[in-house]
Design a protein around this motif. Structure first.
Motif, PDB file in Angstrom:
ATOM      1  N   UNK A 331       0.754  -1.332  -0.234  1.00 52.63           N
ATOM      2  CA  UNK A 331       0.073  -0.012   0.301  1.00 52.63           C
ATOM      3  C   UNK A 331       0.605   1.691  -0.203  1.00 52.63           C
ATOM      4  N   UNK A 332       1.708   0.794   1.012  1.00 51.56           N
ATOM      5  CA  UNK A 332       2.481   2.568   1.342  1.00 51.56           C
ATOM      6  C   UNK A 332       3.435   2.151   0.280  1.00 51.56           C
ATOM      7  N   UNK A 333       4.417   1.603  -1.163  1.00 53.45           N
ATOM      8  CA  UNK A 333       4.731   1.664  -1.852  1.00 53.45           C
ATOM      9  C   UNK A 333       3.830   2.484  -3.318  1.00 53.45           C
ATOM     10  N   UNK A 334       3.016   2.773  -3.203  1.00 52.89           N
ATOM     11  CA  UNK A 334       2.124   3.609  -4.301  1.00 52.89           C
ATOM     12  C   UNK A 334       2.090   4.900  -3.242  1.00 52.89           C
ATOM     13  N   UNK A 335       2.824   6.008  -3.774  1.00 50.34           N
ATOM     14  CA  UNK A 335       2.936   7.211  -3.520  1.00 50.34           C
ATOM     15  C   UNK A 335       1.834   8.337  -4.424  1.00 50.34           C
ATOM     16  N   UNK A 336       2.157   9.601  -4.129  1.00 55.10           N
ATOM     17  CA  UNK A 336       1.866  10.406  -5.016  1.00 55.10           C
ATOM     18  C   UNK A 336       3.105  10.517  -5.922  1.00 55.10           C
ATOM     19  N   UNK A 337       2.960  11.290  -7.342  1.00 60.32           N
ATOM     20  CA  UNK A 337       4.103  11.273  -8.442  1.00 60.32           C
ATOM     21  C   UNK A 337       5.094  12.201  -8.189  1.00 60.32           C
ATOM     22  N   UNK A 338       4.295  13.383  -7.636  1.00 66.64           N
ATOM     23  CA  UNK A 338       5.812  14.282  -6.423  1.00 66.64           C
ATOM     24  C   UNK A 338       7.161  14.150  -5.350  1.00 66.64           C
ATOM     25  N   UNK A 339       6.263  12.451  -5.324  1.00 64.05           N
ATOM     26  CA  UNK A 339       7.222  12.480  -4.052  1.00 64.05           C
ATOM     27  C   UNK A 339       7.752  10.931  -4.674  1.00 64.05           C
ATOM     28  N   UNK A 340       8.327  11.176  -6.460  1.00 64.74           N
ATOM     29  CA  UNK A 340       9.172   9.699  -6.659  1.00 64.74           C
ATOM     30  C   UNK A 340      10.753  10.684  -6.678  1.00 64.74           C
ATOM     31  N   UNK A 341      11.820   9.949  -7.120  1.00 61.83           N
ATOM     32  CA  UNK A 341      12.867  10.302  -6.837  1.00 61.83           C
ATOM     33  C   UNK A 341      13.061  10.448  -8.557  1.00 61.83           C
ATOM     34  N   UNK A 342      13.388  12.237  -8.867  1.00 60.45           N
ATOM     35  CA  UNK A 342      14.062  12.315  -9.899  1.00 60.45           C
ATOM     36  C   UNK A 342      15.170  12.002 -10.703  1.00 60.45           C
ATOM     37  N   UNK A 343      16.183  11.449  -9.732  1.00 57.54           N
ATOM     38  CA  UNK A 343      17.412  11.524  -9.863  1.00 57.54           C
ATOM     39  C   UNK A 343      17.339  10.218 -10.202  1.00 57.54           C
ATOM     40  N   UNK A 344      17.017   8.971  -9.496  1.00 55.21           N
ATOM     41  CA  UNK A 344      16.666   7.756  -9.959  1.00 55.21           C
ATOM     42  C   UNK A 344      16.791   6.729 -11.931  1.00 55.21           C
ATOM     43  N   UNK A 345      17.345   6.796 -12.378  1.00 49.53           N
ATOM     44  CA  UNK A 345      17.664   6.523 -13.669  1.00 49.53           C
ATOM     45  C   UNK A 345      18.170   5.074 -13.778  1.00 49.53           C
ATOM     46  N   UNK A 346      17.300   4.903 -15.043  1.00 47.41           N
ATOM     47  CA  UNK A 346      17.718   3.275 -15.502  1.00 47.41           C
ATOM     48  C   UNK A 346      18.126   3.640 -17.271  1.00 47.41           C
ATOM     49  N   UNK A 347      18.215   2.839 -18.025  1.00 47.62           N
ATOM     50  CA  UNK A 347      17.854   2.709 -18.804  1.00 47.62           C
ATOM     51  C   UNK A 347      18.382   1.035 -19.658  1.00 47.62           C
ATOM     52  N   UNK A 464      24.114   4.456 -12.129  1.00 51.52           N
ATOM     53  CA  UNK A 464      24.009   6.222 -10.957  1.00 51.52           C
ATOM     54  C   UNK A 464      24.232   7.309 -11.783  1.00 51.52           C
ATOM     55  N   UNK A 465      23.603   8.285 -11.079  1.00 51.98           N
ATOM     56  CA  UNK A 465      23.453   9.204 -11.615  1.00 51.98           C
ATOM     57  C   UNK A 465      24.595  10.124 -11.003  1.00 51.98           C
ATOM     58  N   UNK A 466      25.092   9.965  -9.856  1.00 57.53           N
ATOM     59  CA  UNK A 466      25.756   9.935  -9.015  1.00 57.53           C
ATOM     60  C   UNK A 466      24.748  11.225  -7.920  1.00 57.53           C
ATOM     61  N   UNK A 467      23.825  11.533  -8.155  1.00 62.21           N
ATOM     62  CA  UNK A 467      22.953  13.235  -7.706  1.00 62.21           C
ATOM     63  C   UNK A 467      22.773  12.089  -5.956  1.00 62.21           C
ATOM     64  N   UNK A 468      22.041  12.547  -5.002  1.00 65.42           N
ATOM     65  CA  UNK A 468      21.111  12.545  -4.270  1.00 65.42           C
ATOM     66  C   UNK A 468      20.023  12.453  -4.373  1.00 65.42           C
ATOM     67  N   UNK A 469      18.442  11.095  -3.797  1.00 69.70           N
ATOM     68  CA  UNK A 469      17.481  11.241  -4.234  1.00 69.70           C
ATOM     69  C   UNK A 469      16.742  12.326  -4.283  1.00 69.70           C
ATOM     70  N   UNK A 470      16.317  12.920  -5.163  1.00 64.35           N
ATOM     71  CA  UNK A 470      15.431  14.216  -4.809  1.00 64.35           C
ATOM     72  C   UNK A 470      13.567  14.365  -5.504  1.00 64.35           C
ATOM     73  N   UNK A 471      12.783  14.727  -5.147  1.00 69.63           N
ATOM     74  CA  UNK A 471      11.257  14.643  -5.612  1.00 69.63           C
ATOM     75  C   UNK A 471      11.115  15.778  -6.394  1.00 69.63           C
ATOM     76  N   UNK A 472      10.236  15.627  -6.579  1.00 68.93           N
ATOM     77  CA  UNK A 472       9.763  16.847  -7.209  1.00 68.93           C
ATOM     78  C   UNK A 472       9.178  18.157  -6.130  1.00 68.93           C
ATOM     79  N   UNK A 473       8.201  17.285  -6.022  1.00 70.91           N
ATOM     80  CA  UNK A 473       7.911  18.130  -4.192  1.00 70.91           C
ATOM     81  C   UNK A 473       8.977  18.768  -3.226  1.00 70.91           C
TER      82      UNK A 473
END
Lengths: 488, 470
Positions: A331-347, A464-473
């Motif tokens: 349940x708590x693995x679903x959040x509002x979009x604004x709480x997602x990590x913008x610095x997480x990158x996959x290819x 790894x982006x080398x950046x700390x996690x950061x959300x839109x919020x």
């Protein structure tokens, strides 16, 4: 799906449901939803013999008259009933008959859950009467059908109640005035925010919820007669949609209810559940039991065998001894979009040994995504970080202009570009057919791995982006605000 | 004036029964299920592998969606003889061989069967090949021969609005599709139905008309702007051994014995001139046509049927599935053997003297097989049989072509520019077996199509020049 760990503990998971919604017990969480599979006592007893843990009786109320036909379905890629639609009403049997059989079922199957689904006209007296009669007959609980979206809603019942929070609360209160068994309110999805009625039910004193009922639908139109399906003598009517197609919608609504403290109640999950893994997902979002209809209508009661067996085996592999061990964990693995990590990158990464050369990822990326999966094996002219590549149609044109001849002799066949010729290089597929991901351009959208027909051929790997996690919020609220370019 | 191209042909009921279809068609539902298996590859390998480049995923998706008319039209865009191709193509080495499903550990999509499904529906619909006739252009072309190459060339030219005449020396059109493909793969009637559709587009057919003299050629050149040569290959080679000419074909009451070559046998049974055979039959050769003839002999009643080949099983030119088929039909093989003489026994049966042989002068370095063999000493033995069927390759009709001036013939093949079908003579184009030495039906169709485009390109550039001059 599940990764069965080697050396998983040797125990038999306990599938029993105890004290659901304040008092309902049953041997497993698999219930048949209120629908044709629970039309009469004889059916429900056979279902219990097949392994179902509970059944919600086909909605009891003043008997109605049905039409024919009543069902229509969506087939997809040769597979029947991806989505299913009905315009059948509540039980067409007298209340006395249903309740007499309910008593008989409870007498023979005391350990199974028998829930009476109820729908009567919106008066206090009518509800008091049906509640008392159902409980006198031996029902383990009541499910108030505030969800039926067709037919009954035109008569002020079903979703006509479920779409107005005040009505839902009022009727729930009437029922709770007399009910001695747990009261579940069945929610309709045909509303802007399902939580408004869930909150109303909770305010009205409901012990639990069932979600979701069917979704308003027209499944399709017969292109010969131009009549939508199902065809009732040349006319159709909107129905209620269910089956595998609605599961994602149901999961979202279940999650939104369970994540809202004002809505959350013991929940019986419904919507496209056909397998043990579907059931596990609903339980992970907080459901205490699950209800099944379409899959049982498609294949019969026997499907519950694999549902129970599969869920049990998955629980063993994961080390979950009871349903409560994993209920609600997602349940708590679903959040509002604004709480997602913008610095997480996959290819995307293509496994050349697994690639079969269908090149669907290439055309999907070019036409449907970000133009970074290429068929040229080497980089084209480079201008800054922008590489120039042939567009998809140029590959097709080259193929179309190629002169191909049938290889006649075995020698020609082995020397040609056949499947097992040495021209293939180190991979099972000719190198020219294995696409290449430009990982500097890849945005990690996932489309290619969705379209790839081969399991685990395209995987998304973290860079790894080398950046700390950061959300839109955080970015728009906090000190980093200045770094975001102004929105024009 | 001919009403339809098949008017002189009627199917022999006994042949129909003995040569029941090898691969019966898919049911409508099976076709939808199968078409849904198709992954719809981008730039699909099956399309590349098809010499006519049929848009395979395109037509298969149309079957899946229920757009059967669109599916048929999509196929016909690339290949007007797609019905025949769906029956006779060696798809194992073409489209189905290229299917990516092989690498997915799954059986390939049944492309041929799906193509047949769409083409059967198209033929049943009675629709014309060209829905809207194009505006006429002042271009007259003769297609000599009426096999797949000529028919494909003619249809493609008609689509562009040209006036096309097909000239055929035999009474029925269709070439090997009509006379030379095993009946259990492609019934004659089905071949003629396809030809009829092409005739209905406005292509003129002149049947039983041979071009054999210089005068006839000159008349041809006078009547037409360009000539497409789709004359195929000439007669089967003879065995060239003592006793051969004395053992000519005989027989009565639709039965045959003696010597007749594979193509004679196939065309004779397909047209109902032979309906039974008996006794032992020896087929000399091991190509695809040899196998068609051996299977035909077996089904017509011959027993046993033995195939002789001068090389071993690894050197045959027949496809693997043809071999498996022959084995299932009960045909036996004698490898590394050559016939050396034929004698006649007193009861009229044939005595075939056979010797074991081994190749001499092999050149493993350049990976080419020797064409010379020497006998193995003391290996001579005699087989008694009723019929001998030479099927050891076909020799080009070089005599006819020798009469054309300026046309280069190399190793028995008309030399052409592969992309355009242009011969060394500016007004002559060629394709099919006479240019490629004998390949598949689909190769001939691709040749014919390319030649049609070559002719049209030439016509258009000539028209441009004329326009500029005016």
């Amino acid at each position: 799906m599940s990764s069965i760990k080697s050396g998983s503990p040797h125990f038999t998971p306990d599938l029993a449901v105890r004290n659901f919604a304040g008092g309902i017990n049953c041997p497993n969480p698999f219930w048949l939803a209120s629908a044709p599979p629970t039309n009469c006592g004889e059916q429900i007893m056979r279902a219990f013999d097949a392994g179902w843990g509970g059944a919600v009786w086909k909605t009891i109320g003043a008997p109605i008259t049905n039409v024919s036909s009543r069902y229509s379905s969506i087939d997809w890629m040769g597979q029947r009933m991806m989505g299913f639609n009905n315009i059948e009403l509540i039980s067409d049997r007298p209340i006395e008959t249903n309740l007499r059989e309910l008593t008989e079922v409870k007498k023979r199957y005391p350990a199974h859950a028998v829930i009476a689904s109820l729908m009567v006209e919106s008066t206090r007296e009518a509800w008091h009467d049906i509640v008392q009669r159902s409980e006198d007959a031996g029902a383990d609980g009541l499910e108030l059908n505030f969800g039926c979206p067709h037919g009954m809603s035109e008569r002020g019942m079903g979703s006509a109640v479920g779409q107005v929070p005040e009505y839902a609360q009022m009727i729930t209160e009437w029922v709770k005035e007399v009910a001695r068994t747990p009261v579940l309110v069945k929610l309709t999805p045909n509303i802007a925010d399902i939580r408004t009625v869930a909150r109303a039910a909770k305010l009205g004193g409901a012990d639990g919820l069932s979600a979701i009922n069917t979704i308003n639908s027209i499944t399709g139109i017969d292109l010969d007669t131009l009549v939508p399906r199902p065809n009732v003598g040349g006319k159709s009517s909107h129905g209620g949609y269910c089956g595998p197609a609605v599961k994602p919608i149901a999961l979202n609504m279940v999650q939104s209810v369970m994540a809202d403290p004002a809505s959350a109640l013991p929940l019986s999950g419904i919507g496209g559940i056909a397998t043990w893994s579907d059931a596990a997902e609903f339980i992970l979002l907080g459901c205490g039991t699950v209800q099944v209809c379409t899959a049982a209508m498609h294949y019969g009661y026997r499907i519950v065998e694999d549902m129970a067996d599969g869920l049990s085996n998955w629980m063993r592999g994961k080390g979950f001894r009871t349903l409560e061990d994993f209920r609600g964990l997602s349940v708590n693995r679903v959040t509002e979009w604004k709480h997602l990590n913008l610095n997480f990158k996959i290819v995307a990464q293509i496994d050349e040994q697994k690639c079969i050369g269908c090149d669907l990822c290439h055309i999907a990326c070019w036409d449907g995504a970000h133009q970074c999966i290429h068929l040229d094996r080497v980089s084209g002219p480079v201008d800054g970080h922008v590489e120039l590549h042939p567009i998809p149609t140029s590959h097709e044109a080259a193929s179309h202009n190629r002169i191909t001849v049938t290889s006649v002799t075995r020698r020609e066949r082995t020397q040609g570009a056949g499947l097992h010729s040495p021209a293939h290089g180190p991979y099972p597929t000719p190198l020219a057919r294995i696409p290449r991901v430009d990982q500097t351009e890849c945005v990690g959208c996932n489309l290619c791995s969705c379209v790839c027909p081969v399991d685990n051929c395209i995987t998304m790997v973290e860079v790894p982006t080398g950046l700390p996690p950061e959300t839109w919020d955080e970015r728009t609220r906090g000190a980093n605000c200045a770094t975001e370019p102004p929105i024009l | 004036m001919l009403t339809t191209v098949s008017s002189p042909f009627s199917e022999h009921p006994e042949i129909r029964q003995r040569f029941a279809e090898l691969h019966p068609p898919l049911s409508a539902q099976a076709a939808v299920v199968e078409s849904n298996r198709c992954l719809h590859c981008f730039d699909a390998p099956c399309m590349v592998a098809c010499p006519t480049h049929i848009d395979v995923p395109g037509f298969i998706k149309r079957i899946a969606s229920g757009n059967l008319r669109g599916s048929g039209r999509k196929i016909l865009d690339a290949n007007v003889l797609a019905g025949s191709c769906s029956r006779v193509c060696p798809v194992e080495v073409l489209c189905e061989g290229a299917c990516v499903m092989h690498r997915y550990d799954r059986p390939p999509i049944q492309i041929a069967q799906l193509q047949r499904h769409a083409m059967d529906a198209f033929h049943a619909s009675g629709e014309p090949l060209i829905p809207v006739p194009p505006p006429a252009i002042p271009l007259r072309v003769a297609c000599v021969g009426s096999g797949p190459a000529s028919l494909a060339c003619a249809a493609e030219l008609r689509r562009a609005g040209a006036q096309v005449t097909v000239i055929e020396r035999r009474p029925l059109p269709g070439g090997l599709n009509t006379y030379g493909v095993a009946e259990y793969k492609l019934p004659t009637a089905d071949s003629l139905r396809e030809v009829e559709l092409i005739r209905q587009t406005g292509v003129e057919f002149r049947l039983s008309e041979a071009i054999e003299t210089t005068a006839q050629l000159e008349a041809l050149e006078a009547e037409f702007d360009y000539v497409f040569l789709g004359v195929g290959l000439g007669a089967m080679q003879s065995l060239g051994i003592p006793g051969e000419s004395e053992s000519i074909q005989g027989g009565a009451d639709h039965e045959t014995h003696g010597i007749l070559n594979a193509l004679q046998l196939i065309s004779a049974y397909k047209t109902g001139h032979i309906t039974k055979m008996s006794g032992a039959v020896v087929v000399v050769g091991a190509g695809n046509t040899a196998i068609d003839a051996a299977v035909a002999a077996r089904r017509l009643g011959a027993d046993p049927v033995t195939m002789l080949y001068r090389r071993g099983p690894n050197d045959v030119s027949a496809f693997d599935f043809e071999f498996d088929h022959a084995r299932r039909e009960g045909i036996s093989f004698l490898w590394h053997r050559l016939p050396v003489a034929i004698r006649k026994a007193q009861d009229g049966s044939l005595l075939l003297d056979i010797e074991a042989v081994q190749p001499i002068g092999n050149h493993p370095a350049d990976n080419r097989k020797s064409d010379r063999f020497e006998p193995v000493p003391h290996s001579l033995f005699t087989m008694e049989c009723r019929t001998v069927i030479p099927a050891i390759g076909q020799s080009p009709l070089t005599q006819l072509l020798a009469e054309f001036r300026h046309i280069t013939v190399e190793q028995g093949r008309i030399a052409i520019e592969r992309a355009t079908g242009q011969t060394t003579h500016p007004r002559f184009f060629a394709g099919g077996d006479c240019a490629n030495g004998g390949r598949e039906v689909v190769d001939a169709i691709a040749d014919g199509k390319r030649a049609a485009h070559g002719i049209l390109a030439k016509f258009n550039s000539a028209a441009e020049v004329a326009h500029v001059k005016h």
